[in-house]
Design an enzyme around this catalytic site. Structure first.
Site, PDB file in Angstrom:
ATOM      1  CE1 TYR A  23      -4.069  -1.704   5.533  1.00  0.00           C
ATOM      2  CE2 TYR A  23      -3.126   0.366   4.790  1.00  0.00           C
ATOM      3  CZ  TYR A  23      -3.688  -0.855   4.504  1.00  0.00           C
ATOM      4  OH  TYR A  23      -3.863  -1.235   3.189  1.00  0.00           O
TER       5      TYR A  23
ATOM      6  CB  SER B 169      -0.873  -0.002   1.263  1.00  0.00           C
ATOM      7  OG  SER B 169      -1.426   1.273   1.474  1.00  0.00           O
TER       8      SER B 169
ATOM      9  CD  GLU C 180      -2.072   5.199   4.981  1.00  0.00           C
ATOM     10  OE1 GLU C 180      -1.636   5.216   6.134  1.00  0.00           O
ATOM     11  OE2 GLU C 180      -2.517   6.200   4.422  1.00  0.00           O
TER      12      GLU C 180
HETATM   13  P1  NAP Z   1     -11.344  -4.645   1.699  1.00  0.00           P
HETATM   14  O1  NAP Z   1     -12.507  -4.345   0.814  1.00  0.00           O
HETATM   15  O2  NAP Z   1     -11.331  -4.131   3.084  1.00  0.00           O
HETATM   16  O3  NAP Z   1     -11.181  -6.229   1.722  1.00  0.00           O
HETATM   17  C1  NAP Z   1     -10.372  -6.866   2.678  1.00  0.00           C
HETATM   18  C2  NAP Z   1     -10.639  -8.362   2.641  1.00  0.00           C
HETATM   19  O4  NAP Z   1      -9.886  -8.986   3.689  1.00  0.00           O
HETATM   20  C3  NAP Z   1     -12.116  -8.730   2.887  1.00  0.00           C
HETATM   21  O5  NAP Z   1     -12.439  -9.838   2.087  1.00  0.00           O
HETATM   22  C4  NAP Z   1     -12.103  -9.139   4.365  1.00  0.00           C
HETATM   23  O6  NAP Z   1     -13.145 -10.010   4.714  1.00  0.00           O
HETATM   24  C5  NAP Z   1     -10.760  -9.850   4.413  1.00  0.00           C
HETATM   25  N1  NAP Z   1     -10.270 -10.056   5.778  1.00  0.00           N
HETATM   26  C6  NAP Z   1     -10.277  -9.176   6.810  1.00  0.00           C
HETATM   27  N2  NAP Z   1      -9.767  -9.757   7.909  1.00  0.00           N
HETATM   28  C7  NAP Z   1      -9.460 -11.027   7.572  1.00  0.00           C
HETATM   29  C8  NAP Z   1      -8.914 -12.131   8.279  1.00  0.00           C
HETATM   30  N3  NAP Z   1      -8.611 -12.060   9.589  1.00  0.00           N
HETATM   31  N4  NAP Z   1      -8.701 -13.300   7.619  1.00  0.00           N
HETATM   32  C9  NAP Z   1      -9.034 -13.396   6.317  1.00  0.00           C
HETATM   33  N5  NAP Z   1      -9.557 -12.402   5.588  1.00  0.00           N
HETATM   34  C10 NAP Z   1      -9.760 -11.226   6.215  1.00  0.00           C
HETATM   35  O7  NAP Z   1      -9.981  -4.148   1.008  1.00  0.00           O
HETATM   36  P2  NAP Z   1      -9.692  -3.840  -0.532  1.00  0.00           P
HETATM   37  O8  NAP Z   1      -9.931  -2.402  -0.776  1.00  0.00           O
HETATM   38  O9  NAP Z   1     -10.338  -4.879  -1.369  1.00  0.00           O
HETATM   39  O10 NAP Z   1      -8.111  -4.043  -0.558  1.00  0.00           O
HETATM   40  C11 NAP Z   1      -7.527  -5.308  -0.851  1.00  0.00           C
HETATM   41  C12 NAP Z   1      -6.122  -5.344  -0.269  1.00  0.00           C
HETATM   42  O11 NAP Z   1      -5.344  -4.301  -0.847  1.00  0.00           O
HETATM   43  C13 NAP Z   1      -6.040  -5.128   1.236  1.00  0.00           C
HETATM   44  O12 NAP Z   1      -4.956  -5.900   1.706  1.00  0.00           O
HETATM   45  C14 NAP Z   1      -5.720  -3.653   1.375  1.00  0.00           C
HETATM   46  O13 NAP Z   1      -5.063  -3.411   2.594  1.00  0.00           O
HETATM   47  C15 NAP Z   1      -4.837  -3.449   0.176  1.00  0.00           C
HETATM   48  N6  NAP Z   1      -4.828  -2.107  -0.409  1.00  0.00           N
HETATM   49  C16 NAP Z   1      -5.995  -1.483  -0.724  1.00  0.00           C
HETATM   50  C17 NAP Z   1      -5.976  -0.250  -1.324  1.00  0.00           C
HETATM   51  C18 NAP Z   1      -7.248   0.474  -1.717  1.00  0.00           C
HETATM   52  O14 NAP Z   1      -7.180   1.696  -1.955  1.00  0.00           O
HETATM   53  N7  NAP Z   1      -8.375  -0.217  -1.835  1.00  0.00           N
HETATM   54  C19 NAP Z   1      -4.746   0.370  -1.613  1.00  0.00           C
HETATM   55  C20 NAP Z   1      -3.566  -0.304  -1.291  1.00  0.00           C
HETATM   56  C21 NAP Z   1      -3.623  -1.551  -0.705  1.00  0.00           C
HETATM   57  P3  NAP Z   1     -14.652  -9.428   5.045  1.00  0.00           P
HETATM   58  O15 NAP Z   1     -15.300  -9.213   3.715  1.00  0.00           O
HETATM   59  O16 NAP Z   1     -15.250 -10.518   5.840  1.00  0.00           O
HETATM   60  O17 NAP Z   1     -14.458  -8.159   5.816  1.00  0.00           O
HETATM   61  O1  G4F Z   2     -10.726   6.731   2.526  1.00  0.00           O
HETATM   62  P1  G4F Z   2      -9.715   6.668   3.605  1.00  0.00           P
HETATM   63  O2  G4F Z   2     -10.124   6.047   4.883  1.00  0.00           O
HETATM   64  O3  G4F Z   2      -8.442   5.966   2.968  1.00  0.00           O
HETATM   65  P2  G4F Z   2      -6.898   5.926   3.388  1.00  0.00           P
HETATM   66  O4  G4F Z   2      -6.703   6.234   4.816  1.00  0.00           O
HETATM   67  O5  G4F Z   2      -6.151   6.763   2.405  1.00  0.00           O
HETATM   68  O6  G4F Z   2      -6.558   4.377   3.180  1.00  0.00           O
HETATM   69  C1  G4F Z   2      -6.986   3.681   2.017  1.00  0.00           C
HETATM   70  O7  G4F Z   2      -5.980   3.781   1.032  1.00  0.00           O
HETATM   71  C2  G4F Z   2      -4.743   3.117   1.358  1.00  0.00           C
HETATM   72  C3  G4F Z   2      -3.790   3.344   0.184  1.00  0.00           C
HETATM   73  O8  G4F Z   2      -3.132   4.582   0.349  1.00  0.00           O
HETATM   74  C4  G4F Z   2      -5.029   1.655   1.567  1.00  0.00           C
HETATM   75  F1  G4F Z   2      -3.870   0.992   1.795  1.00  0.00           F
HETATM   76  C5  G4F Z   2      -5.991   1.485   2.724  1.00  0.00           C
HETATM   77  O9  G4F Z   2      -6.287   0.100   2.883  1.00  0.00           O
HETATM   78  C6  G4F Z   2      -7.280   2.232   2.393  1.00  0.00           C
HETATM   79  O10 G4F Z   2      -7.878   1.583   1.295  1.00  0.00           O
HETATM   80  O11 G4F Z   2      -9.199   8.152   3.941  1.00  0.00           O
HETATM   81  C7  G4F Z   2      -8.722   9.013   2.924  1.00  0.00           C
HETATM   82  C8  G4F Z   2      -8.505  10.411   3.511  1.00  0.00           C
HETATM   83  C9  G4F Z   2      -7.688  10.418   4.810  1.00  0.00           C
HETATM   84  O12 G4F Z   2      -6.750  11.444   4.753  1.00  0.00           O
HETATM   85  C10 G4F Z   2      -8.714  10.717   5.900  1.00  0.00           C
HETATM   86  O13 G4F Z   2      -8.179  11.410   7.014  1.00  0.00           O
HETATM   87  O14 G4F Z   2      -9.782  10.949   3.845  1.00  0.00           O
HETATM   88  C11 G4F Z   2      -9.683  11.567   5.117  1.00  0.00           C
HETATM   89  N1  G4F Z   2     -11.030  11.622   5.729  1.00  0.00           N
HETATM   90  C12 G4F Z   2     -11.685  12.786   6.067  1.00  0.00           C
HETATM   91  N2  G4F Z   2     -12.863  12.481   6.638  1.00  0.00           N
HETATM   92  C13 G4F Z   2     -11.795  10.591   6.077  1.00  0.00           C
HETATM   93  C14 G4F Z   2     -12.951  11.120   6.646  1.00  0.00           C
HETATM   94  N3  G4F Z   2     -11.605   9.238   5.942  1.00  0.00           N
HETATM   95  C15 G4F Z   2     -12.602   8.417   6.374  1.00  0.00           C
HETATM   96  N4  G4F Z   2     -12.449   7.080   6.218  1.00  0.00           N
HETATM   97  N5  G4F Z   2     -13.754   8.907   6.942  1.00  0.00           N
HETATM   98  C16 G4F Z   2     -13.974  10.246   7.120  1.00  0.00           C
HETATM   99  O15 G4F Z   2     -15.003  10.660   7.649  1.00  0.00           O
END
Ligand code: NAP
Ligand code: G4F
Length: 343
Positions: free
Chosen positions: A160, A137, A139
């Site tokens: 995280y 990520s 992050e």
């Molecule tokens: P997500 O929608 O939160 O999906 C996470 C998945 O992990 C869900 O299927 C969840 O199951 C499962 N999970 C949670 N805890 C678990 C456990 N203890 N054992 C097995 N499975 C578990 O995340 P996503 O957006 O699809 O992201 C996919 C991956 O990419 C994650 O690793 C995330 O950290 C990473 N990532 C995401 C982003 C982004 O912007 N989306 C960016 C960079 C990296 P449930 O459905 O039951 O909750």
């Molecule tokens: O949507 P967010 O919660 O995503 P964040 O923290 O960027 O993380 C996501 O992207 C990562 C990749 O860079 C992934 F690895 C991670 O798993 C996840 O998918 O927040 C985005 C921004 C932050 O700066 C947060 O402070 O939005 C700001 N924000 C402002 N108000 C909020 C809110 N975020 C959330 N979730 N909820 C609010 O009410």
């Protein structure tokens, strides 16, 4: 690219019920793979994102097989790997919410960091020639100023981010120490209509649909100044697959390169419904983080050059896609199910 084999591949996906897991399962099924999806047991259904591709166990020749397990259970991972013998493993499972990781840091480390290590160790223990994708990520870059690429130092700002950094280095270590084909996709934020309701983009687009329908009157948010690089999730899972088709394993940044603040996304999302966001948005410090990541903007030159991958959808079009999907979803919902605000 890896030459295509006569036999369609077998893939295993952890986190198949998540946003990315569901799109990746669709992509791999369309490419002819047999897909084994790992999901955790929950007390209510968590398969909404994959219900449309679900195949009953009695379906002849089914190619989507679901297994219950948890990333905290290393023995079950070894057993499943020995049984499935996948060509490719995609580790997408994680506690993926940054704000929640401050509330549950040990759980986040267990699932997001140790879970990745358990999976790598399970691949080694099973003695398989399996290719491994680790969902790393942006992050991890945290406080490092943009643009961030594969050479930018990590300075994580949340439990995280720290957990993902450990998973990243474990992946590199298993590649260097044991010769496992293991790659890190360092993905910047990517969203879609299947995004979890408490991430900021989906919280906003869902609120726009509800405000437009008269079901909600205010939206409470935290920091609006944060800059993110928001792309479209269905495009990003294609990059994951491409990483596992290369001759040599390597790590890649995947991003649009287009910066936008939360405020910019608000304007695009409310604008898509003809609304002015400033009339509805209220500040609530509850949604701020003990340490914020101020700016994430990726430089995906390497992915473009070596994988031939480039993002087509940027944040403003993404906001429109998500608002329209949330409006459709609300219109299809029975009136009695429409209560509830994502926080
Ligand atoms: P997500 O929608 O939160 O999906 C996470 C998945 O992990 C869900 O299927 C969840 O199951 C499962 N999970 C949670 N805890 C678990 C456990 N203890 N054992 C097995 N499975 C578990 O995340 P996503 O957006 O699809 O992201 C996919 C991956 O990419 C994650 O690793 C995330 O950290 C990473 N990532 C995401 C982003 C982004 O912007 N989306 C960016 C960079 C990296 P449930 O459905 O039951 O909750
Ligand atoms: O949507 P967010 O919660 O995503 P964040 O923290 O960027 O993380 C996501 O992207 C990562 C990749 O860079 C992934 F690895 C991670 O798993 C996840 O998918 O927040 C985005 C921004 C932050 O700066 C947060 O402070 O939005 C700001 N924000 C402002 N108000 C909020 C809110 N975020 C959330 N979730 N909820 C609010 O009410």
């Amino acid at each position: 690219m890896r030459p295509t084999t006569a036999r369609p591949g077998t893939a295993m996906i952890t986190g198949v019920t998540g946003q990315d897991g569901s799109y990746l399962a669709e992509l791999l099924l369309a490419k002819g793979y047999t897909v084994h999806g790992l999901m955790r047991r929950t007390s209510s259904f968590n398969t909404e994102r994959i219900d449309h591709i679900y195949q009953d166990p009695h379906t002849p020749g089914r190619r989507l097989v679901l297994h219950h397990t948890d990333l905290s259970d290393g023995v079950s991972l070894v057993n499943l790997l020995r049984e499935i013998r996948p060509d490719e493993v995609y580790n997408l499972g994680a506690q993926s919410h940054v704000r929640v990781s401050f509330d549950a840091p040990l759980h986040t480390a267990d699932v997001t960091a140790l879970g990745a290590l358990r999976l790598l160790e399970a691949v080694r223990a099973a003695g398989l020639d399996t290719r491994v994708y680790q969902a790393s990520s942006s992050e991890m870059f945290g406080a490092t100023p943009p643009p961030q690429n594969e050479h930018s130092p990590f300075h994580p700002r949340s439990p995280y981010g720290c957990a993902k950094a450990m998973a990243y280095w474990s992946t590199v270590n298993y590649r260097e120490a044991y010769g496992i084909y293991a790659v890190n996709g360092i993905l910047f934020n990517h969203e879609s209509p299947r995004r979890g309701e408490t991430f900021v983009t989906r919280k906003i687009t869902r609120a726009v649909a509800r405000i437009e329908a008269g079901l909600q009157h205010e939206l409470h948010l935290g920091n609006l100044d944060a800059v993110r690089d928001w792309g479209y999730a269905p495009e990003y899972v294609e990059a994951m697959w491409r990483m596992l088709q290369q001759q040599e394993p390597d790590d890649y940044v995947v991003a649009t390169g287009v910066p936008a603040t939360v405020r910019d996304f608000l304007a695009a999302a409310f604008g898509a419904a003809g609304l002015d966001w400033q009339r509805y948005v209220r500040h609530d410090p509850k949604y701020e983080r003990p340490a914020e990541v101020d700016q994430l903007v990726g430089d995906a030159t390497k992915a473009r050059t070596l994988l031939g991958w480039e993002a087509a959808v940027h944040y403003d079009e993404l906001a429109r896609i998500m608002v329209e999907a949330d409006m459709r979803r609300l219109a299809d919902m029975p009136v009695r199910s429409r209560a509830g605000v994502a926080s």
